[in-house]
Design a protein around this motif. Structure first.
Motif, PDB file in Angstrom:
ATOM      1  N   MET A  18       1.041  -1.139   0.130  1.00  0.00           N
ATOM      2  CA  MET A  18      -0.095   0.054  -0.194  1.00  0.00           C
ATOM      3  C   MET A  18       1.027   1.276   0.155  1.00  0.00           C
ATOM      4  SD  MET A  18      -3.096   1.045   2.650  1.00  0.00           S
ATOM      5  CE  MET A  18      -2.031   0.963   4.029  1.00  0.00           C
ATOM      6  N   SER A  19       0.542   2.177  -0.767  1.00  0.00           N
ATOM      7  CA  SER A  19       1.271   3.451  -0.740  1.00  0.00           C
ATOM      8  C   SER A  19       0.956   4.199   0.559  1.00  0.00           C
ATOM      9  CB  SER A  19       0.685   4.143  -1.950  1.00  0.00           C
ATOM     10  OG  SER A  19       1.018   3.879  -3.449  1.00  0.00           O
ATOM     11  N   ILE A  20       2.082   4.918   0.895  1.00  0.00           N
ATOM     12  CA  ILE A  20       1.972   5.867   2.014  1.00  0.00           C
ATOM     13  C   ILE A  20       2.320   7.341   1.753  1.00  0.00           C
ATOM     14  CG2 ILE A  20       2.418   3.852   3.594  1.00  0.00           C
ATOM     15  CD1 ILE A  20       5.244   5.181   4.027  1.00  0.00           C
ATOM     16  N   VAL A  21       1.696   8.201   2.721  1.00  0.00           N
ATOM     17  CA  VAL A  21       2.227   9.580   2.787  1.00  0.00           C
ATOM     18  C   VAL A  21       3.031   9.641   4.171  1.00  0.00           C
ATOM     19  CG1 VAL A  21       1.512  12.054   2.923  1.00  0.00           C
ATOM     20  CG2 VAL A  21       0.627  10.484   1.484  1.00  0.00           C
ATOM     21  N   ARG A  22       4.111  10.102   3.979  1.00  0.00           N
ATOM     22  CA  ARG A  22       5.123  10.204   5.294  1.00  0.00           C
ATOM     23  C   ARG A  22       5.395  11.702   5.635  1.00  0.00           C
ATOM     24  NH1 ARG A  22       9.898   6.182   3.962  1.00  0.00           N
ATOM     25  NH2 ARG A  22      10.633   7.611   2.105  1.00  0.00           N
ATOM     26  N   TRP A  23       5.608  11.957   6.830  1.00  0.00           N
ATOM     27  CA  TRP A  23       6.296  13.390   7.012  1.00  0.00           C
ATOM     28  C   TRP A  23       7.694  13.513   6.873  1.00  0.00           C
ATOM     29  CZ3 TRP A  23       3.430  17.442   8.470  1.00  0.00           C
ATOM     30  CH2 TRP A  23       2.064  17.047   9.049  1.00  0.00           C
ATOM     31  N   ARG A  24       8.140  14.593   6.466  1.00  0.00           N
ATOM     32  CA  ARG A  24       9.530  14.880   6.083  1.00  0.00           C
ATOM     33  C   ARG A  24      10.000  16.299   7.214  1.00  0.00           C
ATOM     34  NH1 ARG A  24      11.686  17.137   2.417  1.00  0.00           N
ATOM     35  NH2 ARG A  24      13.623  16.132   2.834  1.00  0.00           N
ATOM     36  N   LEU A  25       8.998  16.531   7.752  1.00  0.00           N
ATOM     37  CA  LEU A  25       9.157  17.658   8.900  1.00  0.00           C
ATOM     38  C   LEU A  25      10.639  17.707   9.416  1.00  0.00           C
ATOM     39  CD1 LEU A  25       8.417  20.573   9.453  1.00  0.00           C
ATOM     40  CD2 LEU A  25       7.000  19.546  11.447  1.00  0.00           C
ATOM     41  N   ALA A  26      10.961  16.420  10.216  1.00  0.00           N
ATOM     42  CA  ALA A  26      12.194  16.480  10.908  1.00  0.00           C
ATOM     43  C   ALA A  26      13.140  16.631  10.200  1.00  0.00           C
ATOM     44  CB  ALA A  26      12.115  15.006  11.632  1.00  0.00           C
ATOM     45  N   ASP A  27      13.298  16.116   8.938  1.00  0.00           N
ATOM     46  CA  ASP A  27      14.401  16.065   7.898  1.00  0.00           C
ATOM     47  C   ASP A  27      14.296  17.632   7.556  1.00  0.00           C
ATOM     48  OD1 ASP A  27      14.819  13.543   7.715  1.00  0.00           O
ATOM     49  OD2 ASP A  27      13.529  13.241   6.215  1.00  0.00           O
ATOM     50  N   PHE A  28      13.398  18.395   7.089  1.00  0.00           N
ATOM     51  CA  PHE A  28      13.339  19.698   6.622  1.00  0.00           C
ATOM     52  C   PHE A  28      14.014  20.472   7.846  1.00  0.00           C
ATOM     53  CE2 PHE A  28      11.632  24.031   6.365  1.00  0.00           C
ATOM     54  CZ  PHE A  28      11.689  24.299   4.721  1.00  0.00           C
ATOM     55  N   LEU A  29      13.518  20.516   8.924  1.00  0.00           N
ATOM     56  CA  LEU A  29      14.026  21.237  10.041  1.00  0.00           C
ATOM     57  C   LEU A  29      15.626  20.903  10.398  1.00  0.00           C
ATOM     58  CD1 LEU A  29      11.144  20.692  12.932  1.00  0.00           C
ATOM     59  CD2 LEU A  29      11.647  22.860  11.481  1.00  0.00           C
ATOM     60  N   LYS A  30      16.041  19.851  10.282  1.00  0.00           N
ATOM     61  CA  LYS A  30      17.365  19.397  10.427  1.00  0.00           C
ATOM     62  C   LYS A  30      18.487  20.226   9.117  1.00  0.00           C
ATOM     63  CE  LYS A  30      20.625  15.627  10.821  1.00  0.00           C
ATOM     64  NZ  LYS A  30      20.782  14.243  11.213  1.00  0.00           N
ATOM     65  N   GLU A  31      17.782  20.022   7.914  1.00  0.00           N
ATOM     66  CA  GLU A  31      18.408  20.621   6.748  1.00  0.00           C
ATOM     67  C   GLU A  31      18.387  22.061   6.942  1.00  0.00           C
ATOM     68  OE1 GLU A  31      16.035  19.537   3.215  1.00  0.00           O
ATOM     69  OE2 GLU A  31      16.228  17.405   3.557  1.00  0.00           O
ATOM     70  N   LYS A  32      17.763  22.869   7.414  1.00  0.00           N
ATOM     71  CA  LYS A  32      17.289  24.215   7.666  1.00  0.00           C
ATOM     72  C   LYS A  32      18.030  24.788   8.981  1.00  0.00           C
ATOM     73  CE  LYS A  32      15.334  24.719   3.872  1.00  0.00           C
ATOM     74  NZ  LYS A  32      16.256  25.507   2.730  1.00  0.00           N
ATOM     75  N   GLU A  33      18.476  23.793   9.894  1.00  0.00           N
ATOM     76  CA  GLU A  33      18.956  24.103  11.054  1.00  0.00           C
ATOM     77  C   GLU A  33      17.966  24.879  12.016  1.00  0.00           C
ATOM     78  OE1 GLU A  33      22.987  25.961  10.654  1.00  0.00           O
ATOM     79  OE2 GLU A  33      23.655  23.917   9.720  1.00  0.00           O
ATOM     80  N   LEU A  34      16.776  24.199  12.291  1.00  0.00           N
ATOM     81  CA  LEU A  34      15.722  24.950  12.817  1.00  0.00           C
ATOM     82  C   LEU A  34      15.104  23.876  14.146  1.00  0.00           C
ATOM     83  CD1 LEU A  34      13.539  26.285   9.698  1.00  0.00           C
ATOM     84  CD2 LEU A  34      15.080  27.347  11.473  1.00  0.00           C
ATOM     85  N   SER A  35      14.603  24.359  15.059  1.00  0.00           N
ATOM     86  CA  SER A  35      14.111  23.502  15.936  1.00  0.00           C
ATOM     87  C   SER A  35      12.691  23.534  15.884  1.00  0.00           C
ATOM     88  CB  SER A  35      14.480  24.213  17.540  1.00  0.00           C
ATOM     89  OG  SER A  35      13.784  25.207  17.741  1.00  0.00           O
ATOM     90  N   ALA A  36      11.886  22.546  16.470  1.00  0.00           N
ATOM     91  CA  ALA A  36      10.631  22.198  16.655  1.00  0.00           C
ATOM     92  C   ALA A  36       9.950  23.397  17.446  1.00  0.00           C
ATOM     93  CB  ALA A  36      10.363  20.952  17.162  1.00  0.00           C
ATOM     94  N   TYR A  37      10.914  23.853  18.503  1.00  0.00           N
ATOM     95  CA  TYR A  37      10.465  25.168  19.407  1.00  0.00           C
ATOM     96  C   TYR A  37      10.244  26.414  18.502  1.00  0.00           C
ATOM     97  CZ  TYR A  37      10.452  28.179  23.348  1.00  0.00           C
ATOM     98  OH  TYR A  37      10.251  29.511  24.132  1.00  0.00           O
ATOM     99  N   ALA A  38      11.449  26.437  17.807  1.00  0.00           N
ATOM    100  CA  ALA A  38      11.390  27.575  17.067  1.00  0.00           C
ATOM    101  C   ALA A  38      10.009  27.617  16.159  1.00  0.00           C
ATOM    102  CB  ALA A  38      12.566  28.033  16.123  1.00  0.00           C
TER     103      ALA A  38
END
Length: 102
Positions: free
Chosen positions: A1-21
């Motif tokens: 089955m196809s899936i949709v998955r989050w890339r937010l953690a990767d995006f934040l890491k790439e941009k050097e951002l925190s979840a808090y910010a």
């Protein structure tokens, strides 16, 4: 089955951002919502569209760049071999009413 998955953690890491910010930039008062979505491997499977829009808006504020939904979500198609379906058999043609022999 196809899936949709989050890339937010990767995006934040790439941009050097925190979840808090990100949480502060979105204005979402429940920081756990952002932390849960940004945690790799434990992402929720459902999120409200307004929340998704706030996350994208917050990321745009923080990066100063255009952020699209494909930056934080990824569609992964199913590559498992599909079972071949048997071809549909054509039904025998029925004679027209005037061709019937009585």
């Amino acid at each position: 089955m196809s899936i949709v998955r989050w890339r937010l953690a990767d995006f934040l890491k790439e941009k050097e951002l925190s979840a808090y910010a990100l949480g502060k930039a979105t204005g979402i008062t429940r920081m756990n919502t952002i932390y849960r979505i940004a945690r790799k491997g434990a992402e929720p499977t459902r999120v409200d569209l307004p929340t998704l829009a706030l996350i994208i808006d917050g990321l745009q504020k923080l990066t100063g760049e255009t952020v699209s939904i494909t930056d934080i979500l990824e569609y992964v198609p199913d590559h498992a071999p599909q079972q071949e379906e048997a071809p549909l058999q054509k039904e025998p043609e029925q004679p027209e009413e005037d061709e019937l022999i009585w």
